[in-house]
Design a protein around this motif. Structure first.
Motif, mmCIF file in Angstrom:
data_model
loop_
_atom_site.group_PDB
_atom_site.id
_atom_site.type_symbol
_atom_site.label_atom_id
_atom_site.label_comp_id
_atom_site.label_asym_id
_atom_site.label_seq_id
_atom_site.Cartn_x
_atom_site.Cartn_y
_atom_site.Cartn_z
ATOM 1 N N GLN A 17 0.882 -1.176 0.000
ATOM 2 C CA GLN A 17 0.000 0.000 0.000
ATOM 3 C C GLN A 17 0.910 1.214 0.000
ATOM 4 O O GLN A 17 1.665 1.432 0.935
ATOM 5 C CB GLN A 17 -0.900 0.001 1.238
ATOM 6 C CG GLN A 17 -1.786 1.244 1.338
ATOM 7 C CD GLN A 17 -2.784 1.168 2.475
ATOM 8 O OE1 GLN A 17 -3.765 0.447 2.382
ATOM 9 N NE2 GLN A 17 -2.538 1.908 3.536
ATOM 10 N N THR A 18 0.883 1.981 -1.080
ATOM 11 C CA THR A 18 1.834 3.074 -1.279
ATOM 12 C C THR A 18 1.217 4.425 -0.938
ATOM 13 O O THR A 18 0.107 4.742 -1.365
ATOM 14 C CB THR A 18 2.317 3.079 -2.743
ATOM 15 O OG1 THR A 18 3.090 1.891 -2.973
ATOM 16 C CG2 THR A 18 3.172 4.295 -3.048
ATOM 17 N N GLY A 19 1.960 5.209 -0.176
ATOM 18 C CA GLY A 19 1.543 6.571 0.118
ATOM 19 C C GLY A 19 2.215 7.545 -0.836
ATOM 20 O O GLY A 19 3.363 7.328 -1.242
ATOM 21 N N ASP A 146 -4.706 10.061 4.495
ATOM 22 C CA ASP A 146 -5.731 9.027 4.685
ATOM 23 C C ASP A 146 -5.166 7.704 5.178
ATOM 24 O O ASP A 146 -5.896 6.719 5.291
ATOM 25 C CB ASP A 146 -6.528 8.815 3.391
ATOM 26 C CG ASP A 146 -5.654 8.384 2.219
ATOM 27 O OD1 ASP A 146 -4.429 8.171 2.426
ATOM 28 O OD2 ASP A 146 -6.176 8.262 1.099
ATOM 29 N N SER A 147 -3.874 7.660 5.470
ATOM 30 C CA SER A 147 -3.259 6.440 5.995
ATOM 31 C C SER A 147 -1.891 6.790 6.565
ATOM 32 O O SER A 147 -1.338 7.867 6.301
ATOM 33 C CB SER A 147 -3.101 5.391 4.889
ATOM 34 O OG SER A 147 -2.074 5.785 3.984
ATOM 35 N N ALA A 148 -1.324 5.850 7.317
ATOM 36 C CA ALA A 148 0.028 6.030 7.838
ATOM 37 C C ALA A 148 1.029 6.136 6.695
ATOM 38 O O ALA A 148 2.034 6.854 6.788
ATOM 39 C CB ALA A 148 0.390 4.868 8.759
ATOM 40 N N ASP A 149 0.759 5.443 5.591
ATOM 41 C CA ASP A 149 1.657 5.479 4.436
ATOM 42 C C ASP A 149 1.648 6.863 3.777
ATOM 43 O O ASP A 149 2.689 7.361 3.346
ATOM 44 C CB ASP A 149 1.241 4.415 3.422
ATOM 45 C CG ASP A 149 1.221 3.029 4.033
ATOM 46 O OD1 ASP A 149 2.293 2.513 4.349
ATOM 47 O OD2 ASP A 149 0.116 2.494 4.224
ATOM 48 N N ALA A 150 0.482 7.478 3.702
ATOM 49 C CA ALA A 150 0.390 8.827 3.142
ATOM 50 C C ALA A 150 1.122 9.823 4.044
ATOM 51 O O ALA A 150 1.779 10.757 3.556
ATOM 52 C CB ALA A 150 -1.069 9.228 2.968
ATOM 53 N N ALA A 151 1.022 9.644 5.363
ATOM 54 C CA ALA A 151 1.738 10.514 6.294
ATOM 55 C C ALA A 151 3.249 10.361 6.104
ATOM 56 O O ALA A 151 4.000 11.351 6.112
ATOM 57 C CB ALA A 151 1.344 10.190 7.734
#
Length: 208
Positions: A17-19, A146-151
């Motif tokens: 899952q890529t941010g 919208d996710s830890a990955d996006a952060a």
């Protein structure tokens, strides 16, 4: 050479899952999350999903510079990952550089997690603590994710801005925390462009 402050930067935290985060230095960045192929998808399907997403992204958001978080070396991860996952994560990094080259984006760099975190939160704690602090810092800055990955991608974007246009770095260093009475700029809400990116139904041939 164009003004560094006008460089449009795409930052990526590449994983299953890529941010992603995007914007020019000094702007309030946009961010989101994308999955290249569903759970249990083949390597080919995941790779095709990345190609499709990247092509669509550049149509909507012209990009001058790309920074991505270096993938973990599977040799140092013990039993925490399998060969298929390792091939996928290392393959994504390779594909990103190849696709950027094909699209005429030659300013692409990878960065280490420890360097990004030291810039963004002033330390590099182990386990999930680092992710929690990164998310807290994003909220302090008014940056939506919208996710830890996006952060994590937002942290990479901030790090990239500090390299590309150092004068903008002061806004995100932990030494300059926003004051309670201060005004935090409102982050852009998801619009038509971001919604289109989630559809992944328009693949463009990559010029080679």
């Amino acid at each position: 050479m164009s003004d560094p402050a006008n460089q449009r930067i795409l930052a990526l935290d590449i994983a299953t899952q890529t941010g992603w985060a995007y914007g020019a230095p000094g702007e309030v960045p946009r961010a989101g999350t994308i999955v290249f192929g569903g759970q249990g998808s083949s390597l080919g399907k995941a790779g095709r999903g990345m190609m499709r997403w990247f092509s669509d992204f550049l149509k909507l958001f012209p990009t001058d510079t790309i920074y991505f978080e270096a993938p973990f070396d599977p040799r140092h991860m013990g039993m925490k990952t399998n060969m298929n996952t390792s091939r996928k994560l290392l393959g994504f990094a390779f594909m990103l550089e190849a696709l950027a080259e094909a699209k005429g984006i030659f300013d692409i760099s990878e960065c280490e997690v420890k360097d990004v975190r030291k810039h963004f939160i002033g330390c590099n704690p182990k386990n999930d603590k680092g992710k929690e602090l990164v998310q807290t810092r994003c909220r302090q800055l008014g940056w939506k994710f919208d996710s830890a990955d996006a952060a994590d991608a937002l942290a990479v974007w901030s790090y990239a801005c500090a390299i590309v246009a150092p004068k903008t770095a002061i806004a995100t260093t932990p030494l300059f925390q926003p004051r309670a009475a201060g005004v935090i700029p409102k982050a852009p809400t998801m619009g038509t462009k971001e919604a289109l990116l989630r559809r992944l139904d328009d693949i463009e041939d990559i010029p080679l």
